[in-house]
Design an enzyme around this catalytic site. Structure first.
Site, PDB file in Angstrom:
ATOM      1  N   CYS A 114      41.278 -31.777  12.307  1.00 20.45           N
ATOM      2  CA  CYS A 114      39.853 -32.071  12.146  1.00 20.45           C
ATOM      3  C   CYS A 114      39.237 -31.223  11.038  1.00 20.45           C
ATOM      4  CB  CYS A 114      39.139 -31.793  13.468  1.00 20.45           C
ATOM      5  SG  CYS A 114      37.338 -31.904  13.353  1.00 20.45           S
ATOM      6  N   TYR A 168      34.216 -40.932   6.051  1.00 18.78           N
ATOM      7  CA  TYR A 168      34.190 -41.635   7.335  1.00 18.78           C
ATOM      8  C   TYR A 168      33.335 -42.895   7.244  1.00 18.78           C
ATOM      9  CZ  TYR A 168      36.505 -37.749   9.686  1.00 18.78           C
ATOM     10  OH  TYR A 168      37.419 -36.803  10.070  1.00 18.78           O
TER      11      TYR A 168
END
Length: 318
Positions: A40, A171
């Site tokens: 992440c 994203y």
């Protein structure tokens, strides 16, 4: 997190927003624990700042399995990750439940966990790195200031531009629910990268000679760009390697132990390609591209203090 919401990708809220240094959560060595993932980018920021400051003995870390299923992040034995020896949890959602019984929101990393009260201090990733930088100087092994007062306006302005266009921009491309949403996001992303390429033509780091919070925030996206985002998220107008300054800057930061040791490309690849079944239904992890993060970069020549000048700004003189 990856389900479209409306006309464009929207990141869910991060509801736990406690801050270190006050009466509720005083700064104490050995009290706090970070649950993180090498995969992440938001969690990797915390790992990098912890190492840049030299807080390994003051703040402990637990790494989750990079492959996340419908139950969320889990603690499993494997390369670079293992069981939770602090909270005793099997799933990270158990830490959320312990803090707020019945919690049904998004389960994210990083999590800053208070071992004294057995509750989450924060899962709001922008605050965690700022507090790690500011609150543990008494136990820091390295004399480093990543958010100096005289540069905070510039750092904040950079972060306000980089986050929506680049950090979250990839994203927005990858999980765009429509062609129109993708087109808007990908063009904003590459316009931002073009501007950053120009900025880094005349300075070693984003604000000059020293690594700051702004560099940490940008780098985690750049490190994943060619290995994952270029293909998986369709950010394929150009590769990072096509930007001489940005690619050299990325390798410059990777040469620093805090960045290198907080990066695990195996975790990164397996997380994105295996976890995001909607984007990669067969969950095949690509073999490439082959990238040489250790190639010479010659970025030190841009330092106004000379190529041998330290890249971390000392706390004194801030």
């Amino acid at each position: 997190m990856t389900k479209p919401r409306g006309a464009a990708f929207q990141r869910p809220a991060y509801p736990f927003r406690g801050r270190l240094g006050g009466a509720e959560f005083p700064a104490e060595a050995g009290r706090y624990h970070i649950y993180a993932s090498y995969a992440c980018p938001w969690a990797t920021r915390s790992l990098i700042v912890r190492k840049l400051k030299g807080l390994e003995d003051a703040v402990s870390v637990g790494i989750v399995d990079p492959v996340r299923d419908g139950r969320g992040w889990a603690f499993r034995e494997g390369p670079g990750h293992g069981p939770d020896t602090v909270g005793g949890f099997t799933l990270l959602r158990e830490a959320y439940e312990a803090t707020e019984p019945g919690y049904d929101g998004h389960i994210s990393v990083p999590v800053l966990w208070d071992t004294a009260t057995r509750r989450i201090v924060s899962n709001n990733f922008p605050d965690i790195t700022v507090d790690l930088n500011a609150c543990f100087n008494a136990w820091a092994e390295h004399d480093a200031e990543l958010y100096p007062e005289d540069l905070r306006g510039e750092i904040d302005a950079l972060n306000e531009h980089v986050y929506p266009a680049v950090n979250n921009g990839v994203y927005r491309c990858g999980f765009a629910p429509t062609q129109e949403a993708y087109d808007a996001a990908v063009h904003e992303l590459f316009a931002a990268l073009d501007g950053l390429e120009e900025r880094l033509a005349t300075r070693r780091f984003l604000t000059g000679d020293h690594v700051t919070e702004a560099d940490v925030r940008l780098w985690v996206t750049l490190a994943r760009f060619d290995p994952v985002y270029h293909t998986h998220f369709k950010t394929d107008i150009r590769r990072l390697a096509d930007y001489p300054n940005l690619w050299g800057y990325t390798r410059d930061l990777y040469s620093l132990p805090a960045f290198r040791e907080s990066t695990d490309f195996d975790h990164i690849r397996r997380h994105y390609y295996i976890t995001h079944g909607a984007l990669n239904p067969k969950r095949i992890v690509p073999a490439g591209p082959l990238l040489d993060f250790d190639a010479p970069h010659d970025r030190a020549r841009l330092s106004t203090a000379g190529p041998q000048a330290p890249v971390l700004r000392p706390r004194r003189g801030t």
